[in-house]
Write a protein that holds these residues in place. Structure first.
Motif, PDB file in Angstrom:
ATOM      1  N   LYS A  91      11.461   2.040  -0.081  1.00  0.00           N
ATOM      2  CA  LYS A  91      12.243   0.978   0.551  1.00  0.00           C
ATOM      3  C   LYS A  91      12.127  -0.334  -0.234  1.00  0.00           C
ATOM      4  N   GLU A  92      10.961  -0.597  -0.787  1.00  0.00           N
ATOM      5  CA  GLU A  92      10.811  -1.813  -1.603  1.00  0.00           C
ATOM      6  C   GLU A  92      11.669  -1.740  -2.861  1.00  0.00           C
ATOM      7  N   GLU A  93      11.794  -0.530  -3.416  1.00  0.00           N
ATOM      8  CA  GLU A  93      12.655  -0.367  -4.584  1.00  0.00           C
ATOM      9  C   GLU A  93      14.118  -0.623  -4.223  1.00  0.00           C
ATOM     10  N   ARG A  94      14.562  -0.073  -3.084  1.00  0.00           N
ATOM     11  CA  ARG A  94      15.951  -0.310  -2.646  1.00  0.00           C
ATOM     12  C   ARG A  94      16.164  -1.774  -2.311  1.00  0.00           C
ATOM     13  N   LEU A  95      15.120  -2.405  -1.732  1.00  0.00           N
ATOM     14  CA  LEU A  95      15.232  -3.830  -1.428  1.00  0.00           C
ATOM     15  C   LEU A  95      15.403  -4.635  -2.710  1.00  0.00           C
ATOM     16  N   GLY A  96      14.694  -4.291  -3.750  1.00  0.00           N
ATOM     17  CA  GLY A  96      14.834  -4.990  -5.021  1.00  0.00           C
ATOM     18  C   GLY A  96      16.242  -4.873  -5.575  1.00  0.00           C
ATOM     19  N   GLU A  97      16.825  -3.665  -5.451  1.00  0.00           N
ATOM     20  CA  GLU A  97      18.197  -3.472  -5.919  1.00  0.00           C
ATOM     21  C   GLU A  97      19.179  -4.319  -5.108  1.00  0.00           C
ATOM     22  N   ALA A  98      18.987  -4.373  -3.800  1.00  0.00           N
ATOM     23  CA  ALA A  98      19.872  -5.158  -2.943  1.00  0.00           C
ATOM     24  C   ALA A  98      19.754  -6.647  -3.252  1.00  0.00           C
ATOM     25  N   ARG A  99      18.538  -7.092  -3.510  1.00  0.00           N
ATOM     26  CA  ARG A  99      18.350  -8.509  -3.840  1.00  0.00           C
ATOM     27  C   ARG A  99      19.021  -8.863  -5.174  1.00  0.00           C
ATOM     28  N   THR A 100      18.945  -7.950  -6.124  1.00  0.00           N
ATOM     29  CA  THR A 100      19.600  -8.181  -7.417  1.00  0.00           C
ATOM     30  C   THR A 100      21.105  -8.303  -7.241  1.00  0.00           C
ATOM     31  N   ALA A 101      21.677  -7.420  -6.410  1.00  0.00           N
ATOM     32  CA  ALA A 101      23.116  -7.471  -6.149  1.00  0.00           C
ATOM     33  C   ALA A 101      23.505  -8.773  -5.466  1.00  0.00           C
ATOM     34  N   LEU A 102      22.696  -9.211  -4.493  1.00  0.00           N
ATOM     35  CA  LEU A 102      22.986 -10.473  -3.806  1.00  0.00           C
ATOM     36  C   LEU A 102      22.911 -11.646  -4.775  1.00  0.00           C
ATOM     37  N   ALA A 149      22.549  -9.063   5.819  1.00  0.00           N
ATOM     38  CA  ALA A 149      22.008  -8.433   7.026  1.00  0.00           C
ATOM     39  C   ALA A 149      21.233  -7.162   6.671  1.00  0.00           C
ATOM     40  N   GLY A 150      21.755  -6.406   5.692  1.00  0.00           N
ATOM     41  CA  GLY A 150      21.074  -5.190   5.258  1.00  0.00           C
ATOM     42  C   GLY A 150      19.713  -5.486   4.654  1.00  0.00           C
ATOM     43  N   VAL A 151      19.638  -6.551   3.847  1.00  0.00           N
ATOM     44  CA  VAL A 151      18.364  -6.938   3.248  1.00  0.00           C
ATOM     45  C   VAL A 151      17.364  -7.331   4.324  1.00  0.00           C
ATOM     46  N   ARG A 152      17.853  -8.108   5.279  1.00  0.00           N
ATOM     47  CA  ARG A 152      16.956  -8.518   6.364  1.00  0.00           C
ATOM     48  C   ARG A 152      16.425  -7.301   7.122  1.00  0.00           C
ATOM     49  N   LYS A 153      17.293  -6.339   7.356  1.00  0.00           N
ATOM     50  CA  LYS A 153      16.872  -5.117   8.056  1.00  0.00           C
ATOM     51  C   LYS A 153      15.822  -4.363   7.235  1.00  0.00           C
ATOM     52  N   GLN A 154      16.063  -4.288   5.918  1.00  0.00           N
ATOM     53  CA  GLN A 154      15.083  -3.617   5.053  1.00  0.00           C
ATOM     54  C   GLN A 154      13.737  -4.330   5.071  1.00  0.00           C
ATOM     55  N   LEU A 155      13.762  -5.651   5.077  1.00  0.00           N
ATOM     56  CA  LEU A 155      12.510  -6.416   5.133  1.00  0.00           C
ATOM     57  C   LEU A 155      11.744  -6.119   6.418  1.00  0.00           C
ATOM     58  N   ARG A 156      12.489  -6.074   7.540  1.00  0.00           N
ATOM     59  CA  ARG A 156      11.833  -5.770   8.819  1.00  0.00           C
ATOM     60  C   ARG A 156      11.243  -4.366   8.808  1.00  0.00           C
ATOM     61  N   ILE A 158      10.256  -2.636   6.163  1.00  0.00           N
ATOM     62  CA  ILE A 158       9.090  -2.619   5.279  1.00  0.00           C
ATOM     63  C   ILE A 158       7.874  -3.221   5.984  1.00  0.00           C
ATOM     64  N   GLU A 159       8.083  -4.297   6.718  1.00  0.00           N
ATOM     65  CA  GLU A 159       6.969  -4.907   7.439  1.00  0.00           C
ATOM     66  C   GLU A 159       6.433  -3.960   8.520  1.00  0.00           C
ATOM     67  N   ARG A 160       7.344  -3.220   9.174  1.00  0.00           N
ATOM     68  CA  ARG A 160       6.908  -2.233  10.172  1.00  0.00           C
ATOM     69  C   ARG A 160       6.056  -1.147   9.505  1.00  0.00           C
ATOM     70  N   LEU A 161       6.514  -0.677   8.344  1.00  0.00           N
ATOM     71  CA  LEU A 161       5.763   0.360   7.627  1.00  0.00           C
ATOM     72  C   LEU A 161       4.399  -0.160   7.184  1.00  0.00           C
ATOM     73  N   ARG A 162       4.372  -1.403   6.723  1.00  0.00           N
ATOM     74  CA  ARG A 162       3.091  -1.981   6.315  1.00  0.00           C
ATOM     75  C   ARG A 162       2.150  -2.119   7.507  1.00  0.00           C
ATOM     76  N   GLY A 163       2.695  -2.486   8.665  1.00  0.00           N
ATOM     77  CA  GLY A 163       1.866  -2.571   9.874  1.00  0.00           C
ATOM     78  C   GLY A 163       1.316  -1.211  10.261  1.00  0.00           C
ATOM     79  N   ALA A 164       2.178  -0.170  10.194  1.00  0.00           N
ATOM     80  CA  ALA A 164       1.718   1.186  10.507  1.00  0.00           C
ATOM     81  C   ALA A 164       0.650   1.630   9.509  1.00  0.00           C
ATOM     82  N   ALA A 165       0.828   1.253   8.239  1.00  0.00           N
ATOM     83  CA  ALA A 165      -0.167   1.615   7.227  1.00  0.00           C
ATOM     84  C   ALA A 165      -1.501   0.935   7.504  1.00  0.00           C
ATOM     85  N   ARG A 166      -1.451  -0.321   7.958  1.00  0.00           N
ATOM     86  CA  ARG A 166      -2.699  -1.028   8.294  1.00  0.00           C
ATOM     87  C   ARG A 166      -3.434  -0.324   9.434  1.00  0.00           C
TER      88      ARG A 166
END
Length: 342
Positions: A91-102, A149-156, A158-166
């Motif tokens: 998801k972080e990789e896809r987020l990077g691609e989306a940020r580059t496009a934006l 909006a898609g980037v914001r959703k991806q960020l949320r 990723i944060e959920r996944l990081r919380g689950a990982a913690r």
């Protein structure tokens, strides 16, 4: 008067001191055996050692099953953590691609965003073409908003996944601490058992060591296994007679009690749980009178030991570190219940 009282006080003090010393010495003599009799605890008899060693082995086996269950949960937590990390990385990789496009869209808008649309229309040599272009720009703006909006959703996400990982990291740390405690309990019990056995003579140890159990084949009248998988499990257990007991081991060359049963059925294509507590709920319960080869037989109130029934009132099991995998009577230990794997 005062001068006469001082010597008396010193005399009383010396007398009290002598009395206290006498009492203390008398007590010390009694405690240390100065009276010639002695009060040290007597050495345990071989029978008492055998009882104590059996108890220590049972307690070590109970701790082993707890260790096995905790390790199973720790391994599962580790697998979940690895999956979370992999998903987060994707998801972080896809987020990077989306940020580059934006970033590209934003740069283009910055370059073209200096004139008001109405003025551009007024100055345009080709108004019709400009109106078409403006419509495309507006649609691009909608796509831009959607992308944001898609980037914001991806960020949320990723944060959920990081919380689950913690959470999994904390769970894993707790499980590992629990494993360490169980390991310390097991090794302590086994060390004490070895210490007690070392006090015995060779004949006494041979009597206490239950590895002398019989390895005879079954009688001709033994019952048949309940199904081909059970028969395969029994055949595997026979092939492992004499293998050493090692706590936490599941084969192929060493086993603990639940590890032997799990390995036997694994050889038959059946996946059993790791611990006695879970194995007893596999398949369906059968009574002692209904036992057939391949059934799992459980012992002690805490369901801390398991063997594989092989017929004729006997089982194959991995008893303890002083006894290899062997055949033993089912009556050898307090029977708790039995399960038939289906």
């Amino acid at each position: 008067m005062a001068a006469h009282r001082r010597p008396r006080q010193r005399t009383v003090h010396r007398t009290s001191a002598r009395t206290a010393a006498t009492i203390a010495l008398a007590g010390a003599a009694t405690a240390t055996g100065w009276d010639g009799t002695g009060h040290a605890a007597p050495e345990p008899t071989p029978a008492q050692v055998e009882v104590t060693v059996d108890r220590l082995y049972r307690e070590a086996e109970a701790a082993t099953e707890q260790y096995n269950g905790t390790k199973e949960r720790a391994d599962a937590a580790e697998r979940r953590l690895e999956r979370l990390r992999d998903e987060t990385a994707r998801k972080e990789e896809r987020l990077g691609e989306a940020r580059t496009a934006l970033g590209s869209v934003a740069a283009a808008q910055y370059r073209d965003g200096g004139l008001d649309p109405a003025l551009r229309l007024a100055l345009s040599a080709e108004p019709d073409r400009y109106l078409d272009s403006a419509a495309r720009i507006e649609r691009a703006g909608d796509r831009h908003a959607t992308a944001v909006a898609g980037v914001r959703k991806q960020l949320r996400e990723i944060e959920r996944l990081r919380g689950a990982a913690r959470v999994e990291v904390a769970s894993l740390a707790s499980r590992r601490a629990e494993l360490k405690r169980h390991r310390a309990t097991i090794t302590g019990k086994l060390a004490e058992a070895r210490r007690l056995l070392s006090r015995l003579t060779e004949p006494e140890r041979a009597h206490a060591d239950r590895s002398a159990g019989d390895r005879d084949t079954l009688s001709a009248g033994a019952a048949e296994a309940s199904n081909p998988r059970a028969a395969a499990a029994v055949a595997y257990a026979y092939a492992k007679l004499g293998s050493p007991y090692v706590w936490g081991a599941t084969g192929p060359n060493a086993f603990d009690c639940s590890g032997l049963v799990q390995a036997a059925y694994r050889s038959a294509g059946v996946a059993l749980p790791r611990t006695t507590y879970a194995q007893i709920d596999t398949g369906h319960r059968v009574s002692r009178a209904e036992l057939r080869p391949g059934d799992l037989v459980f012992f002690y109130p805490g369901v801390t030991h398991v063997g594989l029934y092989v017929g004729d009132g006997r089982m194959i099991h991995a008893p303890n570190p002083s006894s290899p995998v062997r055949i033993a009577p089912v009556d050898e230990m307090p029977f708790t219940g039995a399960t038939r794997v289906t």
